[in-house]
Design an enzyme around this catalytic site. Structure first.
Site, short mmCIF file in Angstrom:
data_model
loop_
_atom_site.label_atom_id
_atom_site.label_comp_id
_atom_site.label_asym_id
_atom_site.label_seq_id
_atom_site.Cartn_x
_atom_site.Cartn_y
_atom_site.Cartn_z
N SER A 82 -8.22 -1.08 18.39
CA SER A 82 -6.91 -0.95 17.74
C SER A 82 -6.34 -2.33 17.45
CB SER A 82 -5.94 -0.18 18.64
OG SER A 82 -4.65 -0.27 18.07
N HIS A 141 -9.22 0.64 14.10
CA HIS A 141 -8.12 1.60 14.25
C HIS A 141 -6.82 0.89 13.85
CE1 HIS A 141 -6.23 5.20 15.96
NE2 HIS A 141 -5.30 4.39 16.45
N ASP A 162 -2.81 1.22 13.38
CA ASP A 162 -1.62 1.97 13.80
C ASP A 162 -0.42 1.62 12.93
OD1 ASP A 162 -2.52 3.41 16.20
OD2 ASP A 162 -2.84 1.41 17.04
N MET A 218 3.44 2.47 12.26
CA MET A 218 4.62 3.08 12.92
C MET A 218 5.87 2.83 12.08
SD MET A 218 3.96 1.69 16.76
CE MET A 218 2.35 1.78 17.53
N HIS A 227 -4.03 5.59 11.63
CA HIS A 227 -3.25 6.50 12.47
C HIS A 227 -1.79 6.36 12.06
CE1 HIS A 227 -1.82 7.37 16.89
NE2 HIS A 227 -1.47 8.33 16.05
N MET A 263 1.85 7.06 12.41
CA MET A 263 2.90 7.52 13.32
C MET A 263 4.22 7.43 12.57
SD MET A 263 1.45 5.70 16.74
CE MET A 263 0.36 4.68 15.78
N MET A 320 -3.71 12.01 21.83
CA MET A 320 -2.99 10.87 22.38
C MET A 320 -3.04 10.95 23.91
SD MET A 320 -2.14 9.12 19.80
CE MET A 320 -1.46 7.84 20.85
N ASP A 331 -6.93 8.17 22.16
CA ASP A 331 -6.14 6.99 21.81
C ASP A 331 -5.08 6.71 22.87
OD1 ASP A 331 -4.94 4.91 20.51
OD2 ASP A 331 -4.14 6.11 18.85
#
Ligand code: DX5
Ligand code: ZN
Length: 226
Positions: A11, A36, A38, A40, A69, A71, A140, A178
């Site tokens: 990540s 990965h 992320d 957000m 991913h 979020m 998660m 994750d």
């Protein structure tokens, strides 16, 4: 039967953003399978990470697929942008998506693999009716929003339950874990049925990240025949 066909997805959230190209090259050189990524929004989760310009910069140097991913609330608004900035896997949160079936179809329409992420409190039973439409489920194992949190052990039960749910319906489903993944829990996660291990701080904070990825990749287990 012995296997080490699982995938490792470092990540980038835990990378040094002031040396991002260096850290991307590290992942390129390692045995990692995916990046990965992320994203957000500060609404769905209580943190803001980075957005598409940074993802695009990563994509320019990455030699492996970007596993994105999201979020964020209402992720449908940004699926095209994800694709345009290099995503190969796009995962949305069940808790942030109103019409999940439609969203998954839209992701596939873009030519990407479609994933859904479940928070620790969300039952895997809630995806029973879309399991055949999924390429990946991200379980998660921490509450999303931050790297470096403590692994939630109930995740093992969720992996087994999900594998059972998918059996005979979607045997190619990838189960991704994750949050809080380390060499202390990797074997048990794989034994429970995980296919993809995301690891942020455990890889990037290691003295030797390439060796750490190798060790995660080399975790070998004995799969008990069901
Ligand atoms: C958490 C993110 C994770 C995080 C994992 O919200 O989705 O991908 O980067 O970090 P570690 O491996 O440090 O728990
Ligand atoms: Zn993540």
């Amino acid at each position: 039967m012995s296997t080490n066909k699982h995938l490792i997805a470092p990540s980038v959230l835990a990378a040094d953003f002031a040396n991002l190209q260096r850290d991307v090259e590290m992942v390129n050189q390692s045995q990692a399978d995916w990046f990965h990524i992320d994203i957000m929004d500060g609404v769905f989760v209580p943190n803001i990470s980075f957005g598409f310009p940074v993802m695009n910069a990563i994509a320019k140097h990455a030699k492996k697929p970007l596993d994105v991913h999201l979020m964020i609330v209402d992720p449908d608004r940004y699926l095209q942008a994800c694709k345009d900035n290099g995503a190969e896997v796009i995962t949305v949160h069940l808790e942030a998506t109103t019409h999940l079936h439609r969203t998954l179809a839209a992701i596939k329409e873009l030519g990407c693999k479609a994933g859904v992420a479940l928070n620790p409190h969300t039952s895997v039973q809630l995806i029973k009716d879309v399991i055949q439409d999924l390429d990946l489920v991200c379980l998660m194992s921490v509450n999303p929003g931050f790297g470096g949190q403590k692994f939630i052990p109930h995740t093992y039960n969720k992996i087994k339950e999900l594998r059972q749910l998918a059996r005979g319906v979607n045997d190619n489903l990838l189960i991704e874990i994750d949050g809080g993944v380390t060499l202390d829990n990797a074997a048990q996660l794989l034994e429970a049925g995980a296919d993809v291990l995301v690891a942020g701080s455990f890889v990037f904070n290691a003295a030797d990240p390439i060796d750490t990825v190798q060790k995660l990749k080399d975790v070998d287990i004995n799969i008990k025949q069901a």
